[in-house]
Design an enzyme around this catalytic site. Structure first.
Site, PDB file in Angstrom:
ATOM      1  N   HIS A 125      -9.281  21.218  80.389  1.00 13.81           N
ATOM      2  CA  HIS A 125      -9.625  20.742  81.722  1.00 13.81           C
ATOM      3  C   HIS A 125      -8.846  19.433  81.941  1.00 13.81           C
ATOM      4  O   HIS A 125      -9.414  18.378  82.161  1.00 13.81           O
ATOM      5  CB  HIS A 125     -11.138  20.569  81.868  1.00 13.81           C
ATOM      6  N   GLU A 171      -7.995  25.966  86.170  1.00 17.35           N
ATOM      7  CA  GLU A 171      -7.173  25.736  87.354  1.00 17.35           C
ATOM      8  C   GLU A 171      -5.720  25.396  87.051  1.00 17.35           C
ATOM      9  O   GLU A 171      -5.256  24.281  87.352  1.00 17.35           O
ATOM     10  CB  GLU A 171      -7.785  24.632  88.217  1.00 17.35           C
ATOM     11  N   ASN A 296     -13.077  29.303  90.837  1.00 18.93           N
ATOM     12  CA  ASN A 296     -13.583  28.060  91.426  1.00 18.93           C
ATOM     13  C   ASN A 296     -13.293  28.124  92.919  1.00 18.93           C
ATOM     14  O   ASN A 296     -12.143  28.306  93.322  1.00 18.93           O
ATOM     15  CB  ASN A 296     -12.871  26.841  90.835  1.00 18.93           C
ATOM     16  N   TYR A 298     -14.035  26.231  96.715  1.00 20.02           N
ATOM     17  CA  TYR A 298     -14.568  25.092  97.472  1.00 20.02           C
ATOM     18  C   TYR A 298     -14.436  25.261  98.975  1.00 20.02           C
ATOM     19  O   TYR A 298     -15.318  24.904  99.730  1.00 20.02           O
ATOM     20  CB  TYR A 298     -13.851  23.799  97.040  1.00 20.02           C
ATOM     21  N   GLU A 350     -17.043  27.199  89.432  1.00 20.82           N
ATOM     22  CA  GLU A 350     -17.258  25.936  90.153  1.00 20.82           C
ATOM     23  C   GLU A 350     -17.444  26.237  91.627  1.00 20.82           C
ATOM     24  O   GLU A 350     -16.742  27.093  92.189  1.00 20.82           O
ATOM     25  CB  GLU A 350     -16.041  24.990  90.035  1.00 20.82           C
ATOM     26  N   TRP A 396     -20.722  22.787  90.780  1.00 21.58           N
ATOM     27  CA  TRP A 396     -19.934  21.599  90.441  1.00 21.58           C
ATOM     28  C   TRP A 396     -20.459  20.454  91.259  1.00 21.58           C
ATOM     29  O   TRP A 396     -20.319  20.479  92.483  1.00 21.58           O
ATOM     30  CB  TRP A 396     -18.432  21.778  90.738  1.00 21.58           C
TER      31      TRP A 396
HETATM   32  C1  FCB Z   1     -11.852  21.126  90.761  1.00 23.64           C
HETATM   33  C2  FCB Z   1     -11.835  20.608  89.337  1.00 23.64           C
HETATM   34  C3  FCB Z   1     -13.019  19.770  88.990  1.00 23.64           C
HETATM   35  C4  FCB Z   1     -13.485  18.904  90.129  1.00 23.64           C
HETATM   36  C5  FCB Z   1     -13.595  19.685  91.412  1.00 23.64           C
HETATM   37  C6  FCB Z   1     -14.067  18.900  92.592  1.00 23.64           C
HETATM   38  O1  FCB Z   1     -10.541  21.343  91.182  1.00 23.64           O
HETATM   39  O2  FCB Z   1     -11.764  21.675  88.422  1.00 23.64           O
HETATM   40  O3  FCB Z   1     -12.720  19.046  87.833  1.00 23.64           O
HETATM   41  O4  FCB Z   1     -12.704  17.797  90.246  1.00 23.64           O
HETATM   42  O5  FCB Z   1     -12.371  20.286  91.709  1.00 23.64           O
END
Ligand code: FCB
Length: 447
Positions: A125, A171, A296, A298, A350, A396
């Protein structure tokens, strides 16, 4: 306000978790034999981190992990995703192991198992041993991919029988692009040719590590990709083309080699001379069998070729990172990759939001985060109903922590951290998540 999803829509053995990473929470950056990582170096360079912060102390999790596991127990989590700091267990990134570093993760894993929380390890990470950056230029070198496989095998040998899964890379897009093309993340290079070569070496490292770990453990092995689905602003031909290319660089650049054994031809064409050097046999290594795929998620990318500065509509708002809240993309994306790639079981490794939280009379009323969580769990439930095989969800993050180049200015946690006192306070979202997990457990017991 949409209603909360019905917890019964998730399978009985669904894993409910939260995620963190070593550099972002551990602190103890120079203790017990840990070697420096590229993030220790990067933070020391003026102007790199928004608030001038560093990872020396972070959330001091290295010394407070027992209390942090208590918080997880209170939440009712049955899974926890964390990363191992490579330079903590192998200070130079090659050669000798640091027993004190391994002992920390050993204590953490034992404590989690006592709490009936399944440990999920991530090997990389982002905190590469600085020694490897200095000696080889880090991931620019194929050599580092082989060294990574040695590190992976050692972790698998020591912990493989006690953890629920091991992820190789977190990632790779961020490592390659933000670390080597835009320069926003460590090691802060700005060179597209190098970035694409790094992306190839990260995939190679993933494949080599997976092969090496198979001989040490029968635990589940996987990789974590960040996917930000691209949507054309208006359905014009130019916007569609631009969105397709954005999807190619973000999603297909990593999915195609893993599941199809090639890079997408449109992106290769776009890269021209910046395309990576690939050796015979590389794709066979990269395609090593995956037991699961971590996604992950967002936000989405909103693409307008015609008016590049056009803002996404943001009907559900924007987070404190400026990221649009758009849960529909999560459902659509999970369904799409299920259809296009027939992947192994999926985990949302995440998902979460930064919010400008404030602690008032001992309480953090983070209503936007409660909404974000509800909407995204609803999106996951819908995807499952539409055929996506999602086995778990990791919020996350467990704690407010060091948000990379944003330093300590962005709060993603379900638990508020006062960085002066290291006092932890459970936010309203933590209460909501605990109730939701409880409801799910109660409904499956009765089933
Ligand atoms: C992702 C990362 C994590 C965190 C989130 C907000 O890209 O994996 O470490 O910073 O974003």
């Amino acid at each position: 306000m949409t209603p909360s999803p019905d917890s019964r829509r998730f399978p009985p053995d669904f894993q409910w978790g939260a995620a963190t990473s070593a550099a972002q929470i551990e602190g103890a950056a120079h203790e017990d034999g840990k070697g420096p990582s590229i993030w220790d170096t990067f933070c020391a360079e003026p102007g790199r981190i928004k608030d001038g912060g560093n990872v020396d102390v972070a959330c001091d999790h290295y010394h407070r992990f027992e209390h942090d596991v208590e918080l997880m127990e209170w939440l009712g989590l049955n899974a926890y995703r964390f990363s191992i700091s490579w330079p903590r267990v192998q200070p130079q990134g090659s050669g000798g192991w640091n027993e004190a570093g391994f002992a920390f993760y050993d204590r953490l894993i034992e404590r989690l198992l006592r709490a009936n929380i399944k440990p999920h390890i991530t090997l990389y990470h982002w905190d590469l041993p600085q020694a490897l950056q200095s000696a080889f230029g880090g991931w620019q070198s194929r050599q580092v991919a082989s060294l990574f496989a040695e590190y992976a095998a050692e972790v698998a040998r020591r912990f493989g029988d006690r953890v629920a899964s091991i992820v190789t890379m977190n990632e790779p897009w961020c490592v390659a692009t933000l670390g080597h093309e835009t320069g926003q993340f460590a090691p802060g290079l700005k060179n597209r040719r190098i970035a694409t070569q790094v992306s190839h070496h990260l995939l190679l490292a993933h494949g080599l590590a997976t092969q090496a770990m198979r001989s040490q453990t029968s635990t589940q092995l996987g990789i974590v990709l960040n996917h930000t689905p691209a949507y054309p602003a208006e359905a014009t031909e130019a916007n569609r083309r631009a969105a397709r290319l954005a999807d190619g660089m973000d999603v297909r650049w990593y999915m195609d080699p893993l599941f199809r054994g090639c890079y997408p031809s449109d992106v290769l064409e776009h890269l021209g001379d910046d395309a990576p050097e690939i050796r015979a046999g590389d794709f066979a290594i990269i395609q090593a069998h995956l037991d699961f795929l971590g996604i992950n998620f967002y936000t989405r990318n909103f693409i307008s070729e015609e008016s590049p500065s056009k803002q996404a509509p943001g009907a559900l708002g924007f987070t404190d990172m400026g990221w649009e809240v758009f849960p529909l993309a999560l459902t659509q994306h999970l369904v799409r990759i299920t259809r296009e790639y027939a992947p192994p079981p999926l985990f949302i490794t995440e998902n979460g939001m930064a919010n400008a939280d404030t602690l008032v009379n001992g309480r953090v009323a983070d209503t936007p985060r409660v909404d974000y969580l509800r909407w995204h769990l609803e999106a996951v439930a819908k995807a499952i109903e539409l055929g996506a095989d999602v086995r778990g969800y990791f919020y996350w993050s467990l704690l407010d922590n060091f948000e990379w180049d944003s330093g300590y200015t962005k709060r993603f946690g379900m638990v508020h951290v006062d960085y002066l006192t290291q006092r932890r306070v459970l936010k309203d979202s933590a209460h909501w998540y605990r109730n939701f997990i409880r409801e799910h457990a109660a409904s499956t017991q009765g089933a």
